[in-house]
Motif scaffolding. Structure first.
Motif, mmCIF file in Angstrom:
data_model
loop_
_atom_site.group_PDB
_atom_site.id
_atom_site.type_symbol
_atom_site.label_atom_id
_atom_site.label_comp_id
_atom_site.label_asym_id
_atom_site.label_seq_id
_atom_site.Cartn_x
_atom_site.Cartn_y
_atom_site.Cartn_z
ATOM 1 N N LEU A 159 0.679 -1.242 0.095
ATOM 2 C CA LEU A 159 0.002 0.123 0.013
ATOM 3 C C LEU A 159 0.893 1.119 -0.050
ATOM 4 O O LEU A 159 1.858 1.387 0.905
ATOM 5 C CB LEU A 159 -1.014 0.135 1.194
ATOM 6 C CG LEU A 159 -2.093 -1.184 1.331
ATOM 7 C CD1 LEU A 159 -2.815 -0.820 2.575
ATOM 8 C CD2 LEU A 159 -2.967 -1.014 0.150
ATOM 9 N N ARG A 160 0.567 2.084 -1.110
ATOM 10 C CA ARG A 160 1.261 3.309 -1.183
ATOM 11 C C ARG A 160 0.802 4.224 0.193
ATOM 12 O O ARG A 160 -0.614 4.277 0.245
ATOM 13 C CB ARG A 160 1.266 4.202 -2.418
ATOM 14 C CG ARG A 160 2.186 3.503 -3.599
ATOM 15 C CD ARG A 160 1.997 4.129 -4.672
ATOM 16 N NE ARG A 160 3.003 3.421 -5.707
ATOM 17 C CZ ARG A 160 3.083 3.949 -7.109
ATOM 18 N NH1 ARG A 160 2.219 4.895 -7.481
ATOM 19 N NH2 ARG A 160 4.112 3.540 -7.730
ATOM 20 N N PRO A 161 1.751 4.924 0.749
ATOM 21 C CA PRO A 161 0.986 5.661 2.052
ATOM 22 C C PRO A 161 0.910 7.171 1.665
ATOM 23 O O PRO A 161 1.405 7.485 0.890
ATOM 24 C CB PRO A 161 2.102 5.503 3.201
ATOM 25 C CG PRO A 161 3.279 5.398 2.191
ATOM 26 C CD PRO A 161 2.915 4.641 1.063
ATOM 27 N N ALA A 162 -0.213 7.755 2.367
ATOM 28 C CA ALA A 162 -0.348 9.166 2.045
ATOM 29 C C ALA A 162 0.839 9.868 2.786
ATOM 30 O O ALA A 162 1.299 9.371 4.046
ATOM 31 C CB ALA A 162 -1.788 9.924 2.630
ATOM 32 N N ALA A 163 1.420 10.987 2.008
ATOM 33 C CA ALA A 163 2.637 11.634 2.386
ATOM 34 C C ALA A 163 2.692 12.348 3.690
ATOM 35 O O ALA A 163 3.697 12.082 4.492
ATOM 36 C CB ALA A 163 2.998 12.485 1.271
ATOM 37 N N HIS A 164 1.336 12.813 4.034
ATOM 38 C CA HIS A 164 1.231 13.334 5.321
ATOM 39 C C HIS A 164 0.882 12.293 6.534
ATOM 40 O O HIS A 164 0.869 13.014 7.693
ATOM 41 C CB HIS A 164 -0.144 14.282 5.154
ATOM 42 C CG HIS A 164 -1.495 13.967 5.111
ATOM 43 N ND1 HIS A 164 -1.725 13.311 4.000
ATOM 44 C CD2 HIS A 164 -2.441 13.895 6.070
ATOM 45 C CE1 HIS A 164 -2.949 12.738 4.438
ATOM 46 N NE2 HIS A 164 -3.464 13.269 5.669
ATOM 47 N N VAL A 195 7.523 1.132 -1.057
ATOM 48 C CA VAL A 195 6.861 1.975 -1.886
ATOM 49 C C VAL A 195 6.837 3.376 -1.902
ATOM 50 O O VAL A 195 7.154 3.941 -0.820
ATOM 51 C CB VAL A 195 5.052 1.346 -1.655
ATOM 52 C CG1 VAL A 195 4.754 -0.075 -1.986
ATOM 53 C CG2 VAL A 195 4.833 1.728 -0.016
ATOM 54 N N MET A 196 6.368 4.113 -2.820
ATOM 55 C CA MET A 196 6.484 5.564 -2.801
ATOM 56 C C MET A 196 5.271 5.870 -2.093
ATOM 57 O O MET A 196 3.992 5.238 -2.197
ATOM 58 C CB MET A 196 6.324 6.113 -4.286
ATOM 59 C CG MET A 196 7.462 5.559 -5.250
ATOM 60 S SD MET A 196 9.112 6.571 -4.684
ATOM 61 C CE MET A 196 8.670 8.147 -4.903
ATOM 62 N N PRO A 197 5.275 7.204 -1.548
ATOM 63 C CA PRO A 197 4.131 7.817 -0.959
ATOM 64 C C PRO A 197 3.406 8.785 -2.004
ATOM 65 O O PRO A 197 3.810 9.105 -2.950
ATOM 66 C CB PRO A 197 4.772 8.659 0.066
ATOM 67 C CG PRO A 197 5.942 9.230 -0.475
ATOM 68 C CD PRO A 197 6.494 8.053 -1.385
ATOM 69 N N PHE A 198 2.210 9.046 -1.804
ATOM 70 C CA PHE A 198 1.179 10.062 -2.695
ATOM 71 C C PHE A 198 0.963 11.314 -1.804
ATOM 72 O O PHE A 198 0.464 11.135 -0.711
ATOM 73 C CB PHE A 198 0.034 9.278 -3.206
ATOM 74 C CG PHE A 198 -0.998 8.683 -2.274
ATOM 75 C CD1 PHE A 198 -2.190 9.533 -1.798
ATOM 76 C CD2 PHE A 198 -0.932 7.512 -1.491
ATOM 77 C CE1 PHE A 198 -3.133 9.148 -1.130
ATOM 78 C CE2 PHE A 198 -1.661 7.000 -0.720
ATOM 79 C CZ PHE A 198 -2.923 7.681 -0.381
#
Length: 576
Positions: free
Chosen positions: A141-146, A211-214
């Motif tokens: 799961l890509r995490p929310a950056a904040h 994974v990369m954040p969004f």
């Protein structure tokens, strides 16, 4: 207010596009008759960003494509190569570039008369392997950056530090990853780019599950630059940001180069209304992804909804206005140099997933093989040059990742009319109410140096629910011409009030916007010549004007006044 993620999709029937449908000449330009494609002379599309012989640019124009030509969503919603089926078209998918023909990118500014030459070509290689989906045991799961925790931030920071420490000529280096956005002739292919970027970062820190954040700028808690990108001592930091837009400054998804003096509450309302319009009212693939573009076509047929806005607004809002070309995020040649760019485009990818899960039988990807077989080249975590096709990248879960589930508040923020119940009910247009001296008819082309009102006739009225589901009524602005290297934005209103109060995105009369981020073509003398297609069915219903013979279209220049001309405006119908 939480939409189903790709892991629990709303089931939409999958059916091929209607190749038996013969379009009428009144329909959108994506159905225009094309000349047969000559396979014997077919050439690879070159990544050549500038031409040594710009005075003889037409000799190899088929070999190049600029950012507007091929903004297709290999992980975002970029749609200029997204295709609807055309019974007249010969197969002509966009071919992978010939890297040996790549040259420096020339970045120009018409307003200042300056230009620079930027080396952004990837390392050359002769051995190309075809992409294969990765093996994985669990969906990451890509995490929310904040919302990332300290453990994730430590890994991300270390990985980016190691990537930036790689030699510049290493195809895995941050410089080379950033150059992808520039080298594809000011193009962007972020789904695969972010996939390989993630794999490279993960390998550098020995974590294959990284994974990369969004940056989910579509939700109020995240409508500021995430904190992890504003620490000057962090490798995630980029100094070329607009100094006036640092946290806690609220993002403006309708940004036009100037500051709107809105309260936080009103800015959130405006942003959520932009998101609702661009995500919910654009119900077909060609409206959402963009107009068809095949090898040999004229470039820049027209952007899709989210690419046009809010994607462009975020780029412009983050870019540093002190820099000569609004670097980094404010210009496509330099956008990939900002680590925030990748979080931005991961969110665009996420929105693609969300759009396909919303209600509506046409919210699907194209099945046209010209789109599916378009291919591009990237270096992977093992420095292999990999050929990737669009068909490889349609489902993020096939690539081993999904997105952290978050509330989606814009689903409840449908715009409302400024003055409800305006419809005449008798088939006469609002033009009768408007000062007739301000309304023009058939006076094209128009140079947009001031507010302009145009009366546009409608051919179909009082359509049934089934008719509207089968055919979306659209407003088409044709032959929009502007220098590619200037920032431009104009808004489009339908049957707007003839008063001094500005119409805003939260108003139903606000149909949409046209935007342009500075970018370049191999021949600077060639202007951008494109179209803008805006859905009308919901808007006409909301304004109670479905029975009117005409509508009044208001064009309001917001940035780049006098730099844009429009060749024609008409109403059409989309069936894809």
């Amino acid at each position: 207010s939480t939409v189903n993620s790709p892991s629990t999709p709303i089931i939409i029937p999958s059916s091929p596009l209607q190749t038996s449908f013969i379009p009428k000449t009144s329909q959108l330009s994506i159905f225009k008759k094309k000349k047969p494609f000559n396979f014997a002379s077919k050439k690879l599309v070159s990544c050549k960003a500038s031409d040594r012989n710009q005075n003889n640019a037409d000799s190899s124009s088929l070999n190049r494509f600029d950012r507007r030509d091929i903004l297709l969503g290999l992980g975002g919603l970029y749609g200029a190569t997204n295709l609807v089926s055309d019974p007249f078209a010969s197969a002509a998918p966009i071919a992978a570039p010939d890297l040996s023909l790549c040259e420096n990118s020339t970045v120009t500014s018409s307003s200042s008369g300056t230009s620079i030459s930027v080396p952004c070509c990837p390392p050359k290689a002769t051995n190309i392997i075809d992409f294969k989906p990765p093996r994985f045991s669990n969906i990451r799961l890509r995490p929310a950056a904040h919302l990332v925790d300290a453990n994730y931030l430590e890994k991300f920071t270390k990985a980016m530090e190691l990537m930036k420490a790689l030699p510049d000529d290493d195809p895995r280096s941050f410089k080379q990853q950033a150059n992808v956005h520039c080298a594809y002739c000011n193009g962007a292919y972020d789904h695969v780019l972010s996939l390989f970027l993630r794999r490279i970062l993960g390998k550098l820190i020995g974590d294959p599950n990284f994974v990369m954040p969004f940056w989910n700028w579509d939700s109020p808690p995240s409508m500021v630059i995430p904190d992890i990108y504003v620490n000057p001592t962090s490798p995630l930091y980029d100094e070329k940001h607009n100094v006036d837009h640092q946290p806690p400054k609220m993002l403006d998804l309708d940004y036009a180069g100037t500051e709107e003096l809105l309260s936080k509450r009103d800015q959130i309302k405006s942003n959520l209304s932009v998101m609702y319009r661009q995500m919910v009212t654009y119900k077909t693939p060609s409206l959402f992804h963009g107009a068809a573009y095949r090898a040999g076509d004229n470039p820049s047929p027209g952007m899709g909804s989210v690419e046009n806005n809010p994607h462009t607004a975020v780029h412009r809002w983050v870019g540093d206005k002190r820099e000569p070309f609004s670097e980094d995020m404010g210009n496509f040649y330099s956008a990939g140099r900002d680590p925030l760019f990748y979080a931005h485009h991961c969110n665009v990818d996420r929105l693609w997933n969300i759009w396909k899960s919303l209600l509506g039988k046409k919210r699907t990807d194209f099945t046209d093989t010209d789109w599916l077989d378009s291919s591009f080249l990237f270096y992977d975590d093992n420095t292999n040059l990999v050929r990737v096709k669009v068909r490889d990248c349609l489902n993020s879960r096939t690539l081993g990742y999904d997105y952290q589930k978050l509330n989606i508040p814009w689903l409840k923020n449908k715009p409302t009319p400024r003055r409800p119940g305006r419809g005449s009910g008798s088939g006469s247009a609002m033009a009768a109410e408007t000062n007739t001296k301000t309304v023009i008819r058939n006076a094209f082309p128009i140079v947009l140096d001031k507010l302009v009102r145009i009366e546009v006739p409608r051919t179909k009225k009082s359509r049934t629910k089934v008719e509207k589901e089968n055919e979306e009524e659209v407003l088409v602005l044709q032959n929009i011409r502007v220098d590619r290297d200037v920032a431009v934005k104009f808004d489009v209103y339908i049957n707007d009030e003839d008063d001094e109060t500005p119409t805003e995105p939260e108003d139903s009369e606000f149909a949409g916007s046209f935007t342009n981020i500075p970018h370049n073509h191999h021949n600077p003398a060639v202007k951008l010549d494109t179209n803008l297609t805006l859905p009308l069915s919901d808007l006409l219903e909301d304004l109670d004007i479905e029975r009117d013979d005409n509508i009044v279209v208001t064009l309001v220049p917001k940035e780049g006044k006098g730099l844009v001309s429009i060749g024609n405006i008409k109403i059409d119908f989309v069936r894809d």
